[in-house]
Write a protein that holds these residues in place. Sequence first.
Motif, PDB file in Angstrom:
ATOM      1  N   MET A   1      -6.645   0.392  -3.679  1.00 51.97           N
ATOM      2  CA  MET A   1      -7.065  -1.008  -3.261  1.00 51.97           C
ATOM      3  C   MET A   1      -8.563  -0.711  -2.558  1.00 51.97           C
ATOM      4  O   MET A   1      -9.027   0.254  -2.280  1.00 51.97           O
ATOM      5  CB  MET A   1      -6.310  -1.249  -2.140  1.00 51.97           C
ATOM      6  CG  MET A   1      -4.891  -1.681  -2.378  1.00 51.97           C
ATOM      7  SD  MET A   1      -3.711  -1.916  -1.116  1.00 51.97           S
ATOM      8  CE  MET A   1      -4.312  -3.563  -0.747  1.00 51.97           C
ATOM      9  N   TRP A   2      -9.435  -1.943  -2.644  1.00 48.48           N
ATOM     10  CA  TRP A   2     -10.709  -1.959  -2.354  1.00 48.48           C
ATOM     11  C   TRP A   2     -10.815  -3.115  -1.216  1.00 48.48           C
ATOM     12  O   TRP A   2      -9.959  -3.864  -0.856  1.00 48.48           O
ATOM     13  CB  TRP A   2     -11.775  -2.138  -3.586  1.00 48.48           C
ATOM     14  CG  TRP A   2     -11.681  -1.208  -4.350  1.00 48.48           C
ATOM     15  CD1 TRP A   2     -12.925  -0.273  -4.290  1.00 48.48           C
ATOM     16  CD2 TRP A   2     -11.007  -0.616  -5.222  1.00 48.48           C
ATOM     17  NE1 TRP A   2     -12.782   0.817  -5.327  1.00 48.48           N
ATOM     18  CE2 TRP A   2     -11.578   0.571  -5.870  1.00 48.48           C
ATOM     19  CE3 TRP A   2      -9.703  -1.067  -6.085  1.00 48.48           C
ATOM     20  CZ2 TRP A   2     -10.873   1.061  -7.082  1.00 48.48           C
ATOM     21  CZ3 TRP A   2      -9.240  -0.271  -6.841  1.00 48.48           C
ATOM     22  CH2 TRP A   2      -9.751   0.868  -7.607  1.00 48.48           C
TER      23      TRP A   2
ATOM     24  N   HIS B   1      -8.571  -8.870  -7.775  1.00 50.68           N
ATOM     25  CA  HIS B   1      -8.908 -10.088  -7.238  1.00 50.68           C
ATOM     26  C   HIS B   1      -9.793  -9.881  -6.049  1.00 50.68           C
ATOM     27  O   HIS B   1      -9.703  -9.153  -5.030  1.00 50.68           O
ATOM     28  CB  HIS B   1      -7.262 -10.433  -6.566  1.00 50.68           C
ATOM     29  CG  HIS B   1      -7.223 -11.940  -5.959  1.00 50.68           C
ATOM     30  ND1 HIS B   1      -7.304 -11.916  -4.475  1.00 50.68           N
ATOM     31  CD2 HIS B   1      -7.440 -13.187  -6.318  1.00 50.68           C
ATOM     32  CE1 HIS B   1      -7.277 -13.379  -4.317  1.00 50.68           C
ATOM     33  NE2 HIS B   1      -7.674 -13.923  -5.333  1.00 50.68           N
ATOM     34  N   PRO B   2     -10.790 -10.836  -6.194  1.00 48.50           N
ATOM     35  CA  PRO B   2     -12.060 -10.645  -5.635  1.00 48.50           C
ATOM     36  C   PRO B   2     -11.619 -10.772  -3.815  1.00 48.50           C
ATOM     37  O   PRO B   2     -12.364 -10.214  -3.009  1.00 48.50           O
ATOM     38  CB  PRO B   2     -12.998 -11.410  -5.930  1.00 48.50           C
ATOM     39  CG  PRO B   2     -12.347 -12.525  -6.645  1.00 48.50           C
ATOM     40  CD  PRO B   2     -11.135 -11.878  -7.257  1.00 48.50           C
ATOM     41  N   VAL B   3     -10.879 -11.710  -3.588  1.00 41.56           N
ATOM     42  CA  VAL B   3     -10.664 -12.325  -2.134  1.00 41.56           C
ATOM     43  C   VAL B   3      -9.911 -10.978  -1.241  1.00 41.56           C
ATOM     44  O   VAL B   3     -10.300 -10.828  -0.326  1.00 41.56           O
ATOM     45  CB  VAL B   3      -9.804 -13.327  -2.108  1.00 41.56           C
ATOM     46  CG1 VAL B   3      -9.425 -13.820  -0.553  1.00 41.56           C
ATOM     47  CG2 VAL B   3     -10.677 -14.552  -2.824  1.00 41.56           C
ATOM     48  N   THR B   4      -8.704 -10.409  -2.128  1.00 38.11           N
ATOM     49  CA  THR B   4      -8.263  -9.368  -1.343  1.00 38.11           C
ATOM     50  C   THR B   4      -8.389  -8.028  -1.733  1.00 38.11           C
ATOM     51  O   THR B   4      -8.111  -7.085  -0.833  1.00 38.11           O
ATOM     52  CB  THR B   4      -6.708  -9.410  -1.692  1.00 38.11           C
ATOM     53  OG1 THR B   4      -6.389  -9.502  -2.994  1.00 38.11           O
ATOM     54  CG2 THR B   4      -6.119 -11.087  -1.329  1.00 38.11           C
ATOM     55  N   GLY B   5      -9.173  -7.805  -2.865  1.00 39.73           N
ATOM     56  CA  GLY B   5      -9.373  -6.312  -3.339  1.00 39.73           C
ATOM     57  C   GLY B   5      -8.207  -5.427  -3.961  1.00 39.73           C
ATOM     58  O   GLY B   5      -8.336  -4.381  -4.131  1.00 39.73           O
TER      59      GLY B   5
ATOM     60  N   TRP C   1       0.759  -1.158  -0.185  1.00 36.96           N
ATOM     61  CA  TRP C   1      -0.111   0.182   0.097  1.00 36.96           C
ATOM     62  C   TRP C   1       0.825   1.448  -0.014  1.00 36.96           C
ATOM     63  O   TRP C   1       0.631   2.288  -0.647  1.00 36.96           O
ATOM     64  CB  TRP C   1      -0.943  -0.070   1.224  1.00 36.96           C
ATOM     65  CG  TRP C   1      -1.858   1.300   1.440  1.00 36.96           C
ATOM     66  CD1 TRP C   1      -2.678   1.583   1.136  1.00 36.96           C
ATOM     67  CD2 TRP C   1      -1.189   2.246   2.276  1.00 36.96           C
ATOM     68  NE1 TRP C   1      -3.152   3.008   1.198  1.00 36.96           N
ATOM     69  CE2 TRP C   1      -2.395   3.270   2.209  1.00 36.96           C
ATOM     70  CE3 TRP C   1      -0.394   2.661   3.065  1.00 36.96           C
ATOM     71  CZ2 TRP C   1      -2.319   4.344   2.967  1.00 36.96           C
ATOM     72  CZ3 TRP C   1      -0.260   3.629   3.798  1.00 36.96           C
ATOM     73  CH2 TRP C   1      -1.161   4.558   3.720  1.00 36.96           C
ATOM     74  N   LYS C   2       1.895   1.265   0.602  1.00 38.51           N
ATOM     75  CA  LYS C   2       2.835   2.497   0.934  1.00 38.51           C
ATOM     76  C   LYS C   2       3.618   2.669  -0.388  1.00 38.51           C
ATOM     77  O   LYS C   2       3.710   3.528  -0.959  1.00 38.51           O
ATOM     78  CB  LYS C   2       3.714   2.187   2.073  1.00 38.51           C
ATOM     79  CG  LYS C   2       4.577   3.423   2.236  1.00 38.51           C
ATOM     80  CD  LYS C   2       5.670   3.158   3.296  1.00 38.51           C
ATOM     81  CE  LYS C   2       6.462   4.279   3.720  1.00 38.51           C
ATOM     82  NZ  LYS C   2       7.336   4.087   4.793  1.00 38.51           N
ATOM     83  N   GLU C   3       4.077   1.635  -1.034  1.00 40.55           N
ATOM     84  CA  GLU C   3       5.075   1.770  -2.263  1.00 40.55           C
ATOM     85  C   GLU C   3       4.600   0.669  -2.887  1.00 40.55           C
ATOM     86  O   GLU C   3       4.827  -0.617  -3.006  1.00 40.55           O
ATOM     87  CB  GLU C   3       6.337   1.496  -1.793  1.00 40.55           C
ATOM     88  CG  GLU C   3       7.077   2.306  -0.838  1.00 40.55           C
ATOM     89  CD  GLU C   3       7.240   3.849  -1.601  1.00 40.55           C
ATOM     90  OE1 GLU C   3       7.036   4.038  -2.751  1.00 40.55           O
ATOM     91  OE2 GLU C   3       7.540   4.895  -0.749  1.00 40.55           O
ATOM     92  N   ILE C   4       3.612   1.109  -4.036  1.00 38.92           N
ATOM     93  CA  ILE C   4       2.919  -0.008  -4.903  1.00 38.92           C
ATOM     94  C   ILE C   4       3.722  -0.602  -5.837  1.00 38.92           C
ATOM     95  O   ILE C   4       4.776   0.086  -6.515  1.00 38.92           O
ATOM     96  CB  ILE C   4       1.726   0.840  -5.690  1.00 38.92           C
ATOM     97  CG1 ILE C   4       0.857   1.434  -4.844  1.00 38.92           C
ATOM     98  CG2 ILE C   4       1.146  -0.134  -6.604  1.00 38.92           C
ATOM     99  CD1 ILE C   4      -0.321   2.407  -5.387  1.00 38.92           C
ATOM    100  N   PRO C   5       4.030  -1.769  -5.985  1.00 38.02           N
ATOM    101  CA  PRO C   5       5.218  -2.555  -6.593  1.00 38.02           C
ATOM    102  C   PRO C   5       4.758  -2.817  -8.045  1.00 38.02           C
ATOM    103  O   PRO C   5       5.496  -3.070  -8.979  1.00 38.02           O
ATOM    104  CB  PRO C   5       5.142  -3.809  -5.811  1.00 38.02           C
ATOM    105  CG  PRO C   5       3.862  -4.007  -5.436  1.00 38.02           C
ATOM    106  CD  PRO C   5       3.123  -2.757  -4.831  1.00 38.02           C
TER     107      PRO C   5
END
Length: 584
Positions: free
Chosen positions: A339-340, A453-457, A134-138
């Motif tokens: 992200m969701w 990816h529906p499980v993690t958002g 989240w901090k540094e999007i890879p």
Amino acid sequence: MTSLTSKFPWALAAVMCGLGTQISGAELSAVPATCVLGGGGRKAGGWGRVQLRLLMSFQPGGSGVSVGRCFLNPLLVVLDFSACFLSRYCEPGFVRGRGAAVVDTSGQAYSTIAPSYKTLNVRIDPNSLSFNMWKEIPVPFYLSVYFFNIVNPEGIIQGQKPQVQERGPYVYREFRHKSNITFNNNDTVSFLEYRSYQFQPDKSLGQESDYIVMPNILVLSASMMMENRPGLLKLMMTLAFSTLGQRAFMNRTVGEIMWGYDDPLIHLINQYFPNSLPFKGKFGLFAELNNSDSGLFTVFTGVKNFSRIHLVDKWNGVSKVNYWHSDQCNMINGTSGQMWAPFMTPESSLEFYSPEACRSMKLVYKEQGVFGGIPTFRFVAPSTLFANGSVYPPNEGFCPCRESGIQNVSTCRFNAPLFLSHPHFYNADPVLAEAVSGLHPNPKEHSLFLDIHPVTGIPMNCSVKLQLSLFLKSVKGIGQTGNIQPVVLPLMWFEESGAMEGETLETFYIQLVLMPKVLHYAQYVLLALGCVLLLIPIIYQIRSQGSKDAISQPCLATQPDQLPSPYTPLLQDSLRGQPTSPKV
């Protein structure tokens, strides 16, 4: 059964943690908190060592139901030639789902798998696995820009139909990083995200030094603003344009259009009308985006209230903007667009706030897919995203509107008559594309999508495409506008794209696809192992009982064959009545 589980609790544990075979509450209570099975004190080797640790914890779940949440930890699964460790953890407080052990007052238990163990890893917390992501999007992001080169600028001034030629893409690598990360007391975190762009010649069809003929946004916008002003002011503006060498169309390089150019008109306006323009010095379409932030976002972390994870609480300190003419249109909804929330369904939607569009946008589910072996949900823009108020009444707050399919963004773009839409006026009123030669809208090239990816958002692959257009027409009294016919003329369209790749994609595939498959089949292996382990004590008890019976009841068949002895008491009694044989 109770006697067996008291002696062999690991057998019951293996079965229970397999496919969820129903067992009684009494049998379940016989299983100790921690069971270490197989091997005992043996060294690794021989038939190998099988160790199963089952940590079970139950707490009241309300209405006479106790819930113990069980989940598999793939990091604790190790398989080799000499050892096999399979750990299953049960912790209280997880959402009930497949994998959780649930015991009701009737004494029945079953197991399901609770998806909530993933929630600890997706919330915004320095201790979560996804925090650094989240901090540094890879994911590498790219900005691809396409310009509409004007083929007949003089003809347009004379009243002809515009002809355009698409040029590009001119591709830039986009770098993002968050700073000023501050965790607040109300389950939110505030941050600034800075962006910078670097030109990628190898991915581009052209150079930043290429020249593009396009409308002079400053001249035509100023002319539109003066439409209802007195004729004397229009005459003064015409003279000022002529003195400064300003025309309705300009010929600039890609680099100048993108990142800014010095214009004497800007200096003149800033000198006599200070603060009338939101920028100083150079003017460029993306000048304000490079080496700058997108505003102060405050979003929910999901630590205390997971249902609000990633949702925007405030942007630049406000919970709604004031660009539009209705409360609904001014609302800041959804996430910051990165992200969701996890555990999506086809009924879910993707909503996010875009500072560049000055509004919130909602995408809808289209279909399932696979990206890099990882299952995804594809979300796309609905046909009503840029519809006008007559076609879609909730969008009335974005008006004044023109044809459906384009949104007027002048109120948040220094009152210039700019419009936002899909590229080539895709999904818009056909009249718009027909008014300009050289436009060919089609869904494959001009629609936007996000694969989540529906499980993690977490987004796996995304492509957001938008177009910026300028409304221009002849303004009586300003000679530079000539006889231009009213038209919404596209300036450029751009695509922001990013796809997970390399080591990051491989890690996600292992954690999200491969390990769940392994653990899925491990349930059946564990069930089979439990059944085998249940048979061992049964066979052991049967054989032990047989041995006891053999000892207590001697078997004559085991003695050697011999003639009866006359000294046998039974025979002696029978011989007393027989005559004595004469001695020889």
